[in-house]
Design a protein around this motif. Structure first.
Motif, PDB file in Angstrom:
ATOM      1  N   GLN A  43       0.840  -1.193   0.000  1.00 46.79           N
ATOM      2  CA  GLN A  43       0.000   0.000   0.000  1.00 46.79           C
ATOM      3  C   GLN A  43       0.881   1.253   0.000  1.00 46.79           C
ATOM      4  O   GLN A  43       0.512   2.274  -0.575  1.00 46.79           O
ATOM      5  CB  GLN A  43      -0.927  -0.020   1.213  1.00 46.79           C
ATOM      6  CG  GLN A  43      -1.948  -1.126   1.117  1.00 46.79           C
ATOM      7  CD  GLN A  43      -2.754  -1.316   2.386  1.00 46.79           C
ATOM      8  OE1 GLN A  43      -2.664  -0.534   3.314  1.00 46.79           O
ATOM      9  NE2 GLN A  43      -3.545  -2.381   2.413  1.00 46.79           N
ATOM     10  N   ARG A  55      -3.425   5.544   4.137  1.00 49.35           N
ATOM     11  CA  ARG A  55      -4.788   5.398   4.644  1.00 49.35           C
ATOM     12  C   ARG A  55      -5.811   5.615   3.519  1.00 49.35           C
ATOM     13  O   ARG A  55      -6.781   4.870   3.397  1.00 49.35           O
ATOM     14  CB  ARG A  55      -5.029   6.394   5.776  1.00 49.35           C
ATOM     15  CG  ARG A  55      -6.403   6.282   6.362  1.00 49.35           C
ATOM     16  CD  ARG A  55      -6.576   7.247   7.500  1.00 49.35           C
ATOM     17  NE  ARG A  55      -7.926   7.168   8.026  1.00 49.35           N
ATOM     18  CZ  ARG A  55      -8.333   7.802   9.081  1.00 49.35           C
ATOM     19  NH1 ARG A  55      -7.501   8.576   9.752  1.00 49.35           N
ATOM     20  NH2 ARG A  55      -9.574   7.684   9.498  1.00 49.35           N
ATOM     21  N   ARG A  58      -5.876   2.579   1.303  1.00 45.11           N
ATOM     22  CA  ARG A  58      -6.647   1.491   1.915  1.00 45.11           C
ATOM     23  C   ARG A  58      -8.145   1.706   1.717  1.00 45.11           C
ATOM     24  O   ARG A  58      -8.881   0.784   1.373  1.00 45.11           O
ATOM     25  CB  ARG A  58      -6.340   1.387   3.407  1.00 45.11           C
ATOM     26  CG  ARG A  58      -5.104   0.604   3.726  1.00 45.11           C
ATOM     27  CD  ARG A  58      -4.979   0.289   5.205  1.00 45.11           C
ATOM     28  NE  ARG A  58      -4.895   1.467   6.053  1.00 45.11           N
ATOM     29  CZ  ARG A  58      -3.793   2.159   6.280  1.00 45.11           C
ATOM     30  NH1 ARG A  58      -2.666   1.790   5.695  1.00 45.11           N
ATOM     31  NH2 ARG A  58      -3.800   3.207   7.073  1.00 45.11           N
ATOM     32  N   LYS A  74      -5.570 -10.257   1.394  1.00 43.48           N
ATOM     33  CA  LYS A  74      -4.680  -9.625   2.370  1.00 43.48           C
ATOM     34  C   LYS A  74      -3.493 -10.533   2.628  1.00 43.48           C
ATOM     35  O   LYS A  74      -3.641 -11.733   2.800  1.00 43.48           O
ATOM     36  CB  LYS A  74      -5.456  -9.366   3.658  1.00 43.48           C
ATOM     37  CG  LYS A  74      -4.733  -8.507   4.632  1.00 43.48           C
ATOM     38  CD  LYS A  74      -4.774  -7.058   4.191  1.00 43.48           C
ATOM     39  CE  LYS A  74      -4.171  -6.193   5.269  1.00 43.48           C
ATOM     40  NZ  LYS A  74      -3.165  -5.314   4.791  1.00 43.48           N
ATOM     41  N   THR A  78       1.563  -4.878   4.817  1.00 37.92           N
ATOM     42  CA  THR A  78       0.658  -4.015   4.050  1.00 37.92           C
ATOM     43  C   THR A  78       0.670  -4.349   2.567  1.00 37.92           C
ATOM     44  O   THR A  78       0.210  -3.572   1.759  1.00 37.92           O
ATOM     45  CB  THR A  78       1.026  -2.530   4.248  1.00 37.92           C
ATOM     46  OG1 THR A  78       2.392  -2.358   3.867  1.00 37.92           O
ATOM     47  CG2 THR A  78       0.800  -2.099   5.672  1.00 37.92           C
ATOM     48  N   ASP A  80      -0.687  -6.362  -0.565  1.00 35.74           N
ATOM     49  CA  ASP A  80      -1.914  -7.041  -0.964  1.00 35.74           C
ATOM     50  C   ASP A  80      -1.706  -7.701  -2.317  1.00 35.74           C
ATOM     51  O   ASP A  80      -0.938  -7.235  -3.141  1.00 35.74           O
ATOM     52  CB  ASP A  80      -3.073  -6.049  -1.112  1.00 35.74           C
ATOM     53  CG  ASP A  80      -3.476  -5.429   0.200  1.00 35.74           C
ATOM     54  OD1 ASP A  80      -3.382  -6.112   1.229  1.00 35.74           O
ATOM     55  OD2 ASP A  80      -3.874  -4.253   0.196  1.00 35.74           O
TER      56      ASP A  80
END
Length: 124
Positions: A43, A55, A58, A74, A78, A80
């Motif tokens: 991320q 943030r 996300r 997930k 962080t 993905d």
């Protein structure tokens, strides 16, 4: 059918339903995707690509997942694993015809040129 990033980007551009932030995240995902439409990047990396906070990224990923544009698995930390749902993008987005890859375009153009030449010869 293989994943075509140009078709995905055109569908995204024409999609009135997604916000500019969601668009930025999807563009980053599409640009980092492999030929199958899969991508795994942190991320943090996506946030640098999009010039958004982690943030915000996300939040945008969650909204894109809710809308069915991506499937997200997930992973620890962080990072993905995202799979682009090209079918959902195409259905929701573009009114334009599918963008062909260079090889597909060459085959299509070659076939059309041959058909035209044959018709011209038969009409003479």
């Amino acid at each position: 059918m293989s994943f075509n990033p140009l078709t995905a980007l055109r569908a995204l551009r024409d999609n009135q339903e997604i916000s500019s932030g969601e668009f930025a995240v999807m563009v980053a995902i599409v640009l980092r995707a492999d030929s199958g439409g899969s991508m795994w990047a942190s991320q943090q990396l996506l946030s640098r690509d999009c010039k958004l906070s982690p943030r915000s990224v996300r939040e945008k990923l969650s909204k894109l997942m809710e809308r069915g544009y991506i499937k997200r698995l997930k992973r620890p930390g962080t990072s993905d694993y995202c799979i682009i749902n090209a079918e959902a993008l195409t259905l929701a987005g573009s009114a334009y015809p599918t963008v062909l890859t260079l090889a597909e375009s060459a085959r299509t153009t070659k076939g059309t040129t041959q058909e035209t030449t044959q018709k011209e010869r038969t009409s003479d």
